[in-house]
Enzyme design. Structure first.
Site, mmCIF file in Angstrom:
data_model
loop_
_atom_site.group_PDB
_atom_site.id
_atom_site.type_symbol
_atom_site.label_atom_id
_atom_site.label_comp_id
_atom_site.label_asym_id
_atom_site.label_seq_id
_atom_site.Cartn_x
_atom_site.Cartn_y
_atom_site.Cartn_z
ATOM 1 N N GLU A 91 0.983 -1.214 0.028
ATOM 2 C CA GLU A 91 -0.116 0.220 0.011
ATOM 3 C C GLU A 91 0.988 1.078 -0.041
ATOM 4 O O GLU A 91 0.879 2.102 0.878
ATOM 5 C CB GLU A 91 -0.969 -0.086 1.313
ATOM 6 C CG GLU A 91 -1.969 1.152 0.927
ATOM 7 C CD GLU A 91 -2.939 1.369 2.212
ATOM 8 O OE1 GLU A 91 -3.292 2.446 2.501
ATOM 9 O OE2 GLU A 91 -3.337 0.413 2.799
ATOM 10 N N ASP B 38 2.243 2.299 3.917
ATOM 11 C CA ASP B 38 1.467 3.251 3.442
ATOM 12 C C ASP B 38 2.331 4.595 3.317
ATOM 13 O O ASP B 38 2.200 5.723 3.408
ATOM 14 C CB ASP B 38 0.273 3.670 4.344
ATOM 15 C CG ASP B 38 -0.683 4.570 3.760
ATOM 16 O OD1 ASP B 38 -0.773 4.699 2.331
ATOM 17 O OD2 ASP B 38 -1.785 5.054 4.447
ATOM 18 N N HIS C 109 -9.121 0.745 -1.048
ATOM 19 C CA HIS C 109 -8.740 1.768 -0.120
ATOM 20 C C HIS C 109 -9.450 2.973 0.133
ATOM 21 O O HIS C 109 -10.500 3.143 -0.637
ATOM 22 C CB HIS C 109 -7.426 2.460 -1.150
ATOM 23 C CG HIS C 109 -6.630 3.356 -0.507
ATOM 24 N ND1 HIS C 109 -6.678 4.639 -0.501
ATOM 25 C CD2 HIS C 109 -5.249 3.246 0.095
ATOM 26 C CE1 HIS C 109 -6.004 5.134 0.369
ATOM 27 N NE2 HIS C 109 -5.098 4.328 0.529
#
Length: 324
Positions: A8, A280, A160
């Site tokens: 991610e 992330d 997401h």
């Protein structure tokens, strides 16, 4: 240091900067500048951090809202442009960087076609889509053509967070609740439950859905989903108990939740094969995420699964034993 796969992890494509302008205005100028720089970097600081913290491969996706922020008339071209841009940028580093496709989910047929192109022609490993598309959720019957393509290609769908189309009254006059602190997870987790209770995973049992942020809190409620659904099915029929779709169809990553207690709870609910490490980047700190997973109270086999092999299996990459 345990080898790691992260997926991610974000980048910015030309033409999508306009979607980030409002967000960047809310944070200090120096931080906004650093985010902008890191989103546009592919072979500099990004690779240096990967090397420093044992990340063998990073699978990149377009930062939100991606094509979901585009009107229907521009979404298809925007998604194709973003995917072509990413393919060009990762080509020089095929052993370190891979891609997840951005998709024009406004049109299920177009989304299926672009996913097929991205996987079969560009070599992408799946897709990442921001929830929802102008209030449309992907459990609608017209999306079955998309789920069929996803299952046939045997690649994952990363759901997401993004801004909800409308906020419930409880969020009124409390903007801190509408975004990443709470509201994004509520909307994304609810979207995932729509897919589950609408029977998407009965119709397409091979479909794999990935949720970040420790599964948007859903793993911790598996028992309650079974209990309350049995008491109040509301006319819904499923082939399995709700909890049984977790790990089989719904997997989670650790993005944005660097808590050992939360990790152990997720592993307890999902099993060691249902949880994957991710960061992330650049919105979360690589050093903090790496320290979190390296110091987690895990045995070596479980740490290897969470850090590397679960993602490798899902994405069709070599396992640690195969790469050795």
């Amino acid at each position: 240091m345990t080898p790691k796969i992260t997926f991610e992890e974000h980048f910015m494509a030309p033409g999508f900067e306009k979607h980030s302008a409002a967000f960047l205005k809310l944070i200090p100028g120096a931080e906004a500048a650093a985010l902008t720089r890191r989103l546009g970097d592919f072979d500099g600081e990004r690779i240096e951090l990967m090397d420093r913290y044992g990340i063998t491969r990073s699978v990149l996706s377009l930062t939100g809202p991606g094509p979901q922020g585009e009107p229907p008339e521009t979404a298809i071209a925007a998604a194709k442009g973003a995917n072509d841009f990413l393919a060009e940028k990762i080509a020089p580093l095929p052993d370190r960087l891979s891609g997840l496709a951005a998709l024009p989910m406004h049109d299920p047929d177009a989304a299926a076609a672009e996913l097929r192109r991205a996987v079969t022609e560009l070599g992408f490993l799946g897709c990442l889509v921001n929830s929802p598309v102008h209030g449309t959720y992907f459990d609608a019957p017209e999306y079955d053509v998309f789920w069929a393509e996803l299952e046939a290609l045997d690649v994952p769908f990363y759901l997401h967070p993004s801004n909800a189309r409308a906020h419930p009254p409880v969020f009124a006059d409390m903007p801190v609740l509408t975004g990443a602190t709470w509201g994004w997870g509520v909307d994304t987790g609810s979207h995932a439950l729509r897919l589950l209770f609408s029977g998407v995973f009965d119709r397409f049992p091979g479909a794999k859905l990935v949720l970040g942020h420790m599964g948007e809190a859903l793993p911790y409620l598996r028992w309650r989903f079974d209990s309350r659904f049995a008491a109040y099915p509301m006319g819904v029929e499923l082939e399995l108990r709700p909890s049984q779709y977790f790990t089989r169809n719904i997997l989670v990553t650790t993005t944005g939740v660097c808590s050992h207690a939360a990790l152990m709870g997720a592993l307890g609910e999902m099993g060691p094969e249902g949880v994957m490490f991710s960061i992330d980047y650049p919105y979360e700190d690589t050093a903090a995420a790496a320290e979190f997973i390296e110091t987690a109270p895990l045995d070596a086999a479980t740490r290897a699964m969470v850090c590397h092999d679960n993602a490798a299996k899902l994405l069709g990459l070599p396992l640690l034993a195969e790469a050795a």
